[in-house]
Structures are given as structure tokens and as C-alpha cells.
Write a protein that holds these residues in place. Structure first.
Motif, PDB file in Angstrom:
ATOM      1  N   SER A 134       3.990  -8.317   6.920  1.00 35.16           N
ATOM      2  CA  SER A 134       4.058  -7.682   5.599  1.00 35.16           C
ATOM      3  C   SER A 134       2.712  -7.051   5.268  1.00 35.16           C
ATOM      4  O   SER A 134       1.708  -7.294   5.952  1.00 35.16           O
ATOM      5  N   GLY A 135       2.681  -6.239   4.225  1.00 32.14           N
ATOM      6  CA  GLY A 135       1.431  -5.705   3.693  1.00 32.14           C
ATOM      7  C   GLY A 135       0.590  -4.952   4.698  1.00 32.14           C
ATOM      8  O   GLY A 135       1.089  -4.155   5.507  1.00 32.14           O
ATOM      9  N   VAL A 136      -0.710  -5.206   4.651  1.00 32.74           N
ATOM     10  CA  VAL A 136      -1.656  -4.529   5.541  1.00 32.74           C
ATOM     11  C   VAL A 136      -1.347  -4.834   6.999  1.00 32.74           C
ATOM     12  O   VAL A 136      -1.429  -3.959   7.869  1.00 32.74           O
ATOM     13  N   THR A 192       1.343  -4.000  -1.947  1.00 31.03           N
ATOM     14  CA  THR A 192       1.362  -5.324  -1.328  1.00 31.03           C
ATOM     15  C   THR A 192       1.880  -6.355  -2.330  1.00 31.03           C
ATOM     16  O   THR A 192       1.825  -6.154  -3.543  1.00 31.03           O
ATOM     17  N   THR A 234       0.438  -9.119  -2.930  1.00 28.24           N
ATOM     18  CA  THR A 234      -0.738  -9.595  -3.667  1.00 28.24           C
ATOM     19  C   THR A 234      -1.014  -8.711  -4.870  1.00 28.24           C
ATOM     20  O   THR A 234      -1.351  -9.205  -5.961  1.00 28.24           O
ATOM     21  N   HIS A 235      -0.885  -7.397  -4.695  1.00 26.01           N
ATOM     22  CA  HIS A 235      -1.062  -6.452  -5.799  1.00 26.01           C
ATOM     23  C   HIS A 235      -0.108  -6.800  -6.932  1.00 26.01           C
ATOM     24  O   HIS A 235      -0.501  -6.853  -8.113  1.00 26.01           O
ATOM     25  N   GLU A 258      -4.366   2.149  -0.234  1.00 27.03           N
ATOM     26  CA  GLU A 258      -3.000   1.844   0.198  1.00 27.03           C
ATOM     27  C   GLU A 258      -3.073   1.058   1.511  1.00 27.03           C
ATOM     28  O   GLU A 258      -4.106   1.059   2.200  1.00 27.03           O
ATOM     29  N   THR A 259      -1.974   0.415   1.863  1.00 28.32           N
ATOM     30  CA  THR A 259      -1.965  -0.350   3.118  1.00 28.32           C
ATOM     31  C   THR A 259      -2.289   0.540   4.311  1.00 28.32           C
ATOM     32  O   THR A 259      -2.957   0.116   5.255  1.00 28.32           O
TER      33      THR A 259
END
Length: 258
Positions: free
Chosen positions: A17-19, A196, A198-199, A225-226
Motif C-alpha cells: 500500500s501507499g509509498v 496514503t 496515514t494522510h 504524492e506517493t
């Protein structure tokens, strides 16, 4: 020369997920790369793997499950990746802890050690686990992800900042130790990252939302952004970054450019 052993092997911890997932997508686009993603949630991990395989069928994307904060899991993740591909050229540790910004006086004493370990331990265990295989080949790149909280003191980030500073200093010191073995180590330090989980969690938390709303206004080049992080990580693992090691590089749209 030909065959699977020639293909670059990239291990991305936190790659579901995410980055981490954006980074996996970036590497999977390279025809000469085999990508292994690692996550704790089997269902989310399988969904990420299927999406990557559908988009990049030639990338040979593999999924491993485990918790990088556990020494036994870190060792198993590396061993299974070596069994799959024979070597690991690049390790990316994109794990993210669950702690949100809060004043120290509001953090229960019993949670401090847990928050610190959840944030900082994974990159250390994974780097230690992969080091022997990279030393044997006299090459490799290790890329950790921390945050600018480890560089700039910010109220509400006492524990988070300490954990991020630990990752940064760990990465820089390991770079000094590992350079004699042809291994490069760098750290990427974002601030706010749009797109994300977390964001979303930050802006659902009143104190954290106020803190990061101010930061977002300072990102005059745009909130990261990622894909911005993935592009830098991909570069740091490439031959174009062959002389870059021991660096902690901010990606924050100008938040720290004052």
C-alpha cells in the motif's frame, strides 16, 4: 549470459500500500526486474500482488507476509526472497508505524516504547537480515523511509521525531560501514504524503490535522504524492545514483525550504 539470475531482484517491505506499492509499481515497469512485496495483511497483500501482475505480467511479482518488526520474520522474508530469486539487489523498507502526532504529556507512558519500536525497528532488522547476502555479492542498495520529523523538531512529534531520527542516523552510519562492500544506503524523508492511509488518519485526528494543515500551506510546490517518493527511490537504486550514499533526502514540496 542469460536466465533468471541476471534479473534485478527488489524486495519492498511495506509494498502492499501507499509509498511501498507505488514503488513496487515503478520497479515492476522495468522488464529486467523481479519484485517481491511484503505486508502484514494477507488479503491486502494478495490484492496488491494481483493488481501489479495484471498491470505488469512480466515482472514476476511475488508476495510474502510477515512483520518486519519481528527479527524472526525479517530473517524469513530475506531467506524466502533469496530462495525465489537467488539474490537481492535492492531492499526498500517502507514500513509505517501507527503513531500519530500528540503532545508528550498526552501519550500514556506505557505506549512510548511500543510507538518507538513500531516506527524505528523494522528498517534496522531488515537491513541486518539482508546485509550478509549483499556483502557476499559485494553490491546492493538499501533505501529506508523516515520523515522530516527526524530532522526538524516539531511539537507533537517527540516520539515520532525520535524514531525518525533513529532511522536517519542508522541509515547514514550503515552507509559508512557498508561502503567497503559496495553497498549503498540512503534514507528518504517525506513530510505529508497525499494518497496514503496515514494522510487520511492524520486529517481525521484534530491535533494532527492542525499541525499538518500548517505544513501543507508551506508546500508551495505541492504536497508530495506517493509517486514522487517512488520516483526518488527508483533513482536511488539505479546506476545513475552509483555515487550517492549516506544521504537523507527530503521530499516535501518546499516545507523545509526556508
Amino acid at each position: 549470459m542469460s536466465g533468471e539470475s541476471e534479473l534485478r531482484s527488489v524486495l519492498i517491505v511495506g509494498g502492499t500500500s501507499g509509498v511501498g506499492l507505488a514503488t513496487a509499481r515503478r520497479f515492476a515497469a522495468d522488464l529486467a526486474t523481479r519484485v517481491t512485496i511484503v505486508g502484514r495483511d494477507p488479503a491486502r497483500g494478495e490484492a496488491a500482488r494481483e493488481a501489479l501482475v495484471a498491470e505488469f505480467p512480466a515482472a514476476g511479482v511475488a508476495l510474502l507476509t510477515g512483520d518486519a518488526n519481528r527479527a524472526e520474520d525479517a530473517g524469513r522474508i530475506v531467506a524466502e526472497t533469496l530462495r525465489l530469486h537467488g539474490h537481492i539487489d535492492t531492499l526498500v523498507v517502507a514500513t509505517v508505524g501507527v503513531a500519530l502526532p500528540d503532545l508528550l504529556a498526552e501519550i500514556p507512558t506505557g505506549r512510548i516504547a511500543e510507538d518507538l519500536m513500531q516506527q524505528a525497528l523494522g528498517p534496522m532488522l531488515m537491513a541486518r537480515a539482508v546485509l550478509p547476502a549483499m556483502r557476499a555479492r559485494q553490491s546492493g542498495t538499501i533505501i529506508t523511509i523516515a520523515s522530516d520529523a527526524g530532522k526538524v523538531a516539531t511539537p507533537g512529534e517527540t516520539i515520532i521525531g525520535a524514531a525518525m531520527a533513529a532511522i536517519i542516523m542508522f541509515s547514514r552510519t550503515l552507509a559508512m560501514e557498508a561502503k567497503r562492500d559496495g553497498i549503498r544506503v540512503n534514507c528518504v524523508t517525506p513530510s505529508l504524503i497525499r494518497g496514503t492511509a496515514t494522510h487520511d488518519r492524520i486529517f481525521a485526528h484534530p491535533f494532527a490535522a492542525r499541525l499538518f494543515e500548517k505544513a501543507a500551506k508551506m508546500a508551495l510546490l505541492g504536497v508530495a504524492e506517493t509517486e514522487d517518493l517512488a520516483a526518488l527511490i527508483h533513482f536511488l537504486a539505479s546506476p545513475g545514483a552509483a555515487r550517492i550514499t549516506g544521504q537523507a533526502i527530503s521530499v516535501n514540496g518546499g516545507i523545509s525550504a526556508q
